[in-house]
Design an enzyme around this catalytic site. Structure first.
Site, PDB file in Angstrom:
ATOM      1  N   GLY A  33      26.375 -26.030  23.748  1.00  0.00           N
ATOM      2  CA  GLY A  33      25.816 -24.791  23.212  1.00  0.00           C
ATOM      3  C   GLY A  33      25.575 -24.888  21.724  1.00  0.00           C
ATOM      4  O   GLY A  33      25.606 -25.976  21.145  1.00  0.00           O
ATOM      5  N   ASN A  34      25.292 -23.753  21.111  1.00  0.00           N
ATOM      6  CA  ASN A  34      25.042 -23.727  19.664  1.00  0.00           C
ATOM      7  C   ASN A  34      25.575 -22.416  19.087  1.00  0.00           C
ATOM      8  O   ASN A  34      26.057 -21.555  19.820  1.00  0.00           O
ATOM      9  CB  ASN A  34      23.545 -23.904  19.383  1.00  0.00           C
ATOM     10  N   ARG A  35      25.449 -22.275  17.772  1.00  0.00           N
ATOM     11  CA  ARG A  35      26.111 -21.173  17.067  1.00  0.00           C
ATOM     12  C   ARG A  35      25.279 -19.905  16.934  1.00  0.00           C
ATOM     13  O   ARG A  35      25.631 -19.017  16.169  1.00  0.00           O
ATOM     14  CB  ARG A  35      26.499 -21.627  15.658  1.00  0.00           C
ATOM     15  N   SER A  36      24.170 -19.802  17.634  1.00  0.00           N
ATOM     16  CA  SER A  36      23.338 -18.606  17.468  1.00  0.00           C
ATOM     17  C   SER A  36      24.008 -17.367  18.076  1.00  0.00           C
ATOM     18  O   SER A  36      24.421 -17.374  19.231  1.00  0.00           O
ATOM     19  CB  SER A  36      21.981 -18.840  18.139  1.00  0.00           C
TER      20      SER A  36
END
Ligand code: CTP
Ligand code: CA
Length: 248
Positions: A33-36
């Site tokens: 995943g990512n930090r958005s």
């Protein structure tokens, strides 16, 4: 209208906004995943709805209270986001919506072969190798000329620069290249190094715009560090101008 009132410049316009970040499963309990956080897309959906637009927000793993007056569709992975964007950007009459804004952080790659059961450590075997495949470029697909293309397509680019002394130059250079590559009308470029942007309430950005038929790219607006709602208004202004709205 009163000077302090919001313009009602998007009445009757259909707008689709994507927000959040995709999660690509490795197994039933883990993902890439990512930090958005989804806050910037949220803010854009809210402003567009307040200015009269019929707004659909396609939300990937966003943990925020749904904005009032906005249709929300939840997705998890990049493939689900892709499908949802292709579906929602066609209006009930079969024609394209007026505008699409891709704020979602889409995983560039997904695990090739997610495990149906939890991946276990095997004694003495060391770390597993995870094979990846590339996800579709949704923004590029939505930007492709054709009868299904929205009148205005806006992308976002989070850039850290190339690590050299002058990050502004490299961030803008990356932005110009990306705008050309994607084929969208406007690219909102923001710096994400040193704890900027992600998961925070504020944001600063440049709006780069494709200048019609020529290969030129112009710096349409420079939005100083401030609340994501201010950047949202600048993005909606850019939409409105292109849709011939009566707004600013
Ligand atoms: N995007 C998309 N589909 C993808 C990747 C990105 O629609 N598979 C969209 C994002 O929503 C964003 C824009 O493209 O609006 C730019 O994303 P970014 O990750 O900066 O672009 P990439 O082409 O993936 O380039 P990079 O190598 O810098 O990650
Ligand atoms: Ca990417």
């Amino acid at each position: 209208r009163r000077a302090d009132a919001l313009p009602f410049d998007l009445a009757g316009r259909r707008v689709v906004v994507s927000a959040g970040g995709t999660r690509e499963p490795l197994d039933p309990v883990r993902y890439l995943g990512n930090r958005s956080s989804g806050r910037q897309g949220w803010a854009i959906a809210l402003v567009a709805a307040a200015r009269g637009a019929d707004v659909t927000l396609v939300a990937a793993n966003v943990d925020l209270v749904e904005p009032p007056g906005v249709r929300v569709r939840q997705v998890g992975t990049a493939l689900e986001l892709h499908e949802a964007m292709l579906e929602t950007t066609v209006g009930a009459d079969g024609g394209p919506v007026d505008a699409v804004v891709m704020t979602a952080a889409v995983a560039d790659f997904r695990p090739m072969d997610p495990s149906a059961v939890k991946i276990k450590k095997a004694a003495g075997q060391g770390p597993p190798t995870i094979g990846l495949v590339e996800n579709p470029d949704i923004l590029a697909a939505l930007s492709r000329p054709g009868p299904d293309r929205a009148a205005v397509v806006v992308g976002f680019a989070a850039e850290t620069g190339d690590g050299t002394a002058d990050p502004t130059t490299s961030v803008l250079d990356f932005g110009r290249d990306k705008l050309r590559r994607k084929g969208c009308d406007v690219l909102v470029v923001n710096r994400v190094d040193a704890g900027r942007a992600f998961g925070r309430p504020d944001n600063a950005a440049w709006l780069l715009a494709a200048a019609g038929a020529t290969d030129d790219i112009e710096l349409e607006a420079s939005v100083p560090l401030g609340p994501k709602s201010v950047l949202a208004a600048a993005v909606v202004d850019a939409l409105s101008r292109r849709l011939g709205g009566s707004g600013p």
